[in-house]
Every structure is written in structure tokens, then in C-alpha cells.
Design an enzyme around this catalytic site. Structure first.
Site, mmCIF file in Angstrom:
data_model
loop_
_atom_site.group_PDB
_atom_site.id
_atom_site.type_symbol
_atom_site.label_atom_id
_atom_site.label_comp_id
_atom_site.label_asym_id
_atom_site.label_seq_id
_atom_site.Cartn_x
_atom_site.Cartn_y
_atom_site.Cartn_z
ATOM 1 N N THR A 24 -5.542 -11.038 0.295
ATOM 2 C CA THR A 24 -6.839 -11.559 -0.132
ATOM 3 C C THR A 24 -6.795 -13.082 -0.181
ATOM 4 O O THR A 24 -5.881 -13.650 -0.791
ATOM 5 C CB THR A 24 -7.177 -11.015 -1.531
ATOM 6 N N GLN B 78 2.739 -34.753 5.666
ATOM 7 C CA GLN B 78 2.631 -36.101 5.108
ATOM 8 C C GLN B 78 1.537 -36.915 5.791
ATOM 9 O O GLN B 78 1.263 -38.038 5.363
ATOM 10 C CB GLN B 78 3.980 -36.841 5.235
ATOM 11 N N ASN C 299 8.741 -37.064 5.142
ATOM 12 C CA ASN C 299 8.402 -37.102 3.719
ATOM 13 C C ASN C 299 9.362 -38.007 2.966
ATOM 14 O O ASN C 299 9.092 -38.439 1.861
ATOM 15 C CB ASN C 299 8.426 -35.690 3.123
ATOM 16 N N CYS D 275 12.870 -32.037 -3.108
ATOM 17 C CA CYS D 275 13.738 -30.872 -3.031
ATOM 18 C C CYS D 275 15.208 -31.250 -3.123
ATOM 19 O O CYS D 275 16.028 -30.437 -3.482
ATOM 20 C CB CYS D 275 13.485 -30.118 -1.738
ATOM 21 N N SER E 277 -0.542 -28.952 3.911
ATOM 22 C CA SER E 277 -0.549 -28.419 2.560
ATOM 23 C C SER E 277 -1.510 -29.231 1.691
ATOM 24 O O SER E 277 -1.437 -30.462 1.658
ATOM 25 C CB SER E 277 0.877 -28.503 2.013
ATOM 26 N N ALA E 278 -2.399 -28.538 0.965
ATOM 27 C CA ALA E 278 -3.467 -29.217 0.219
ATOM 28 C C ALA E 278 -2.942 -30.164 -0.858
ATOM 29 O O ALA E 278 -3.536 -31.213 -1.111
ATOM 30 C CB ALA E 278 -4.409 -28.178 -0.410
ATOM 31 N N HIS E 279 -1.826 -29.806 -1.496
ATOM 32 C CA HIS E 279 -1.385 -30.625 -2.644
ATOM 33 C C HIS E 279 -0.802 -31.968 -2.229
ATOM 34 O O HIS E 279 -0.468 -32.788 -3.085
ATOM 35 C CB HIS E 279 -0.420 -29.839 -3.540
#
Ligand SMILES: *Cc1c(COP(=O)(O)O)cnc(C)c1O
Length: 376
Positions: free
Chosen positions: A234, A176, A148, A322, A196-198
Site C-alpha cells: 500500500t 544528493q 554524499n 553511516c 530520497s525525499a528526506h
């Protein structure tokens, strides 16, 4: 001008549209037995089949979750717990995301032995070094698909040729690469793969993992039989529908987008060193993400550079989201042994679906003057 697609991407408007009904008309719990619940469950299972198809996997091998931090934590703790009677040695590359490094360090405090595998100056893991690090106690190897931070793509299919015959599970953080370059679980021969979707124009807080059948990995959340018991709670149906729609869009346009972004990236690689003195390009020259350009400028403070860019509404990063804000060069720049005077002046430019030629032109026009003004 957004140059921080590796940190997160905007949600594609078509993804938003696909998600909307699952907050309103089709809001039901996917585990509910009534027909409204079955409708949600159908959407959920369609999404699972779609994601599986995109990765070359079977639907039952996909577990949806809250994103790659969760997936990576799940993989490390899940395998470590499951195999603690067999061995207590874990190998992770030294350029992994913090969501792999920190669980590994936690396991180290619990008595596991952890090897942080060194990389070369391009950030690539060496196969021979990996092979030499393996012992009869090794229960997990984790190497990310692409960095990343500096964009280097790792030789995962060569790594799995080492781990597979030794029956050591291989965890691949593909955050990535999924949606950006082809990712196929059998070509890579990964045992666990996280995404990860984002990072590919889907919503934040939703992602998933591929788990190869018979991989020894314990459940992460207990308290329900959702996700075949691997991850109780859920399901986030709207988020998962959004993730699946984002996959559809990437399936259609990934190749063209990568080609376009690579052209922009190469323009940056060509022009910036031509216009600015004392610059170094980080990461591997060829084996790198199409959308990642990572520079280090001699005698420039990276944080000041980001502020000056910000004033011109140019949004970039020093490295991973981060670590920016911290004063120390990242673990990745340490691992590639970048000298301090370069590491402090790092700039990551990551491109995406809405990057335009004029953004690249503006950057190339503005950056040289900014660097000159900031030189110490
Ligand atoms: C973004 C990212 C993560 C974390 O993903 P989240 O879904 O934000 O938790 C993990 N690994 C890599 C390589 C990433 O780029």
C-alpha cells in the site's frame, strides 16, 4: 547550528501542511475502488506526474518506495536477476553509498564478478578506466551523481556515452543532487535513477526511482500490483504527497538556494585554510555540490572535533552518517588515497535551506581554536 544537511534535512513546514490531510480526512487506500480511495489515488498520480516532470521523465517511469537504500537494492538485485543468463559482471564506483556497495558485495558472494572502479584524488571516476573494465559479461554500471561525503559530481553524461552503445544499464544514485542541482534523466541518460525525499526537505522513509522503459529490472516486492507491480505494498500516500510538495518548493527556489549555499561554502573554503594550519580541502574544486565543504585536518581526531563542536551546538559530521561512529576512515577517503594522518581528522560541513550568515561566521570564529586545542 545544523551543518549536516547531507545526512538529512528538516521537513519544510509547507511540506508538513500538505501531508496532514492524507493522515486524516483523505486517509484511504489508493487502490480502493470507492470515491475516497479515488481521491487518494488522484493525489498519488498527481505526485507521480509532478516528480516525473521535475526529472524530465514520464509518470509511468516513476516508482515510489521507501527511499534510496531500497531503490539501490532494487536496482542491483533487480538487474542482476533479470540478466543473470546474459552475464554476471557488475561495475560500481568505489565511492558509492553503502546501499550500493553492500548489495554488490552480496552479489559477489552469490558468484557475480564485481569491479570496484577506482577514482582519482578528487573522487572522480575516469572514463577510460571504466571503458577498460567493461567486458561482454557486464550487465550493470553504477556511478552516483554526487558524493554524499566529499561532494564530487561525477561526469554521468560522459559515462552514459560509454554504457548506452553497449546496452549496459546505468544506475545513478542521485540522492544528493535531486532538489539541489538540475537532474534530468535524458541529459544524464541514466537507465535507473534513485532519490530520497528526506534529502530535499521531504519526510523520511519515502523516495522513488526512475526506471527507463525496457530496462531489465525485476520487481522488488511481490504481493500486489501497486507501482505497476515493481513494488507491491500500500502506497505511503501522505509521504508521497510530501515528497511532491518538497519537489515544488525545490523547483521554485533551487537555483537561488544553490547560489547562496555556494557563497557560504566558498567563504568556508577561503577562511578555514587561512586561519588553520595543516588543512586540506577534499573533493573536486569545481565539479562539486554547492552545499558541501569537506576538510581534513592534520593531526586532529575527527571524532573529538565533532564532540567539541557539539558542545557549542554545532552539528556536523565526519563523512557519511553511516560511517561516523566507526573508528576507521571511510571507504571514500581510502578511495581518494588520503593519507591516514589526514583521513582521521575529517570534517564534513553541509549547508541547506536554513543556513544563515551568522552560522558561517560562528563556525569560522570557533573552529581555529578548537583545532589548535585538539592537535596531537
Ligand atoms: C542518503 C543517501 C542514500 C540512502 O537514502 P535513504 O533514503 O536514507 O535510504 C543513498 N545514497 C546516497 C548518496 C545518500 O546520500
Amino acid at each position: 547550528m545544523y551543518f549536516d544537511y547531507a545526512a538529512t534535512t528538516p521537513v519544510d513546514p509547507q511540506v508538513v501542511e500538505a501531508m496532514l490531510p492524507f493522515w486524516t480526512d483523505q486517509f484511504a487506500n489508493a487502490s480502493s475502488p470507492h470515491s475516497l480511495g479515488r481521491l487518494a489515488n488522484t493525489a498519488l498520480e498527481d505526485a507521480r506526474a509532478n516528480v516525473a516532470d521535475f526529472l524530465g521523465a514520464q509518470p509511468k517511469e516513476i516508482v515510489f518506495n521507501s527511499g534510496a537504500t531500497e531503490g539501490n537494492n532494487h536496482a542491483l538485485y533487480g538487474v542482476a536477476n533479470s540478466l543473470k543468463g546474459i552475464g554476471r559482471h557488475i561495475i560500481v564506483s568505489s565511492v558509492e553509498h553503502h546501499s550500493i556497495l553492500e548489495p554488490a558485495e552480496f552479489l559477489q558472494r552469490q558468484g557475480y564478478k564485481v569491479t570496484f572502479l577506482p577514482v582519482d584524488k578528487c573522487g572522480t571516476v575516469d572514463i577510460k578506466t571504466l571503458e577498460a573494465a567493461i567486458t561482454d559479461q557486464t550487465i550493470l554500471v553504477a556511478v552516483m551523481h554526487a558524493s554524499n561525503e566529499i561532494g564530487t559530481i561525477q561526469p554521468i553524461s560522459d559515462i552514459s556515452k560509454i554504457t548506452r552503445p553497449r546496452k549496459i544499464p546505468l544506475l545513478v544514485d542521485a540522492c544528493q543532487t535531486v532538489g539541489h542541482i538540475p537532474v534530468h534523466v535524458d541529459d544524464l541518460d541514466a537507465d535507473i535513477l534513485t532519490f530520497s525525499a528526506h534529502k530535499f526537505y521531504g519526510p523520511k522513509g519515502v523516495g522513488g526511482m526512475y526506471i527507463r522503459p525496457k530496462t531489465p529490472v525485476e520487481s522488488y516486492l511481490r504481493g500486489g500490483d501497486q507501482e505497476r507491480g515493481f513494488r507491491a505494498s500500500t502506497q505511503n500516500v501522505s509521504g508521497i504527497v510530501g515528497l511532491s510538495k518538497a519537489i515544488d518548493l525545490c523547483r521554485q527556489s533551487m537555483t537561488d538556494e544553490a547560489r547562496q549555499q555556494m557563497a557560504f561554502r566558498d567563504q568556508l573554503f577561503k577562511e578555514i585554510p587561512r586561519l588553520v594550519e595543516g588543512v586540506r580541502v577534499n573533493g573536486h574544486q569545481e565539479d562539486r555540490l554547492p552545499n558541501n565543504a569537506h576538510f581534513s585536518f592534520d593531526r586532529v581526531e575527527g571524532e573529538s572535533l565533532l564532540m567539541v563542536l557539539d558542545m557549542k551546538k554545532i552539528y556536523a559530521s565526519m563523512g557519511s552518517a553511516c560511517t561516523s561512529g566507526a573508528m576507521e576512515p571511510s571507504h571514500v577517503l581510502r578511495a581518494i588515497q588520503l593519507p591516514d594522518e589526514l583521513a582521521y581528522g575529517s570534517l564534513r560541513l553541509t549547508l541547506g535551506r536554513w543556513t544563515r550568515q551568522e552560522h558561517i561566521d560562528t563556525l569560522i570564529r570557533e573552529l581555529p581554536g578548537m583545532i589548535k586545542g585538539l592537535r596531537i
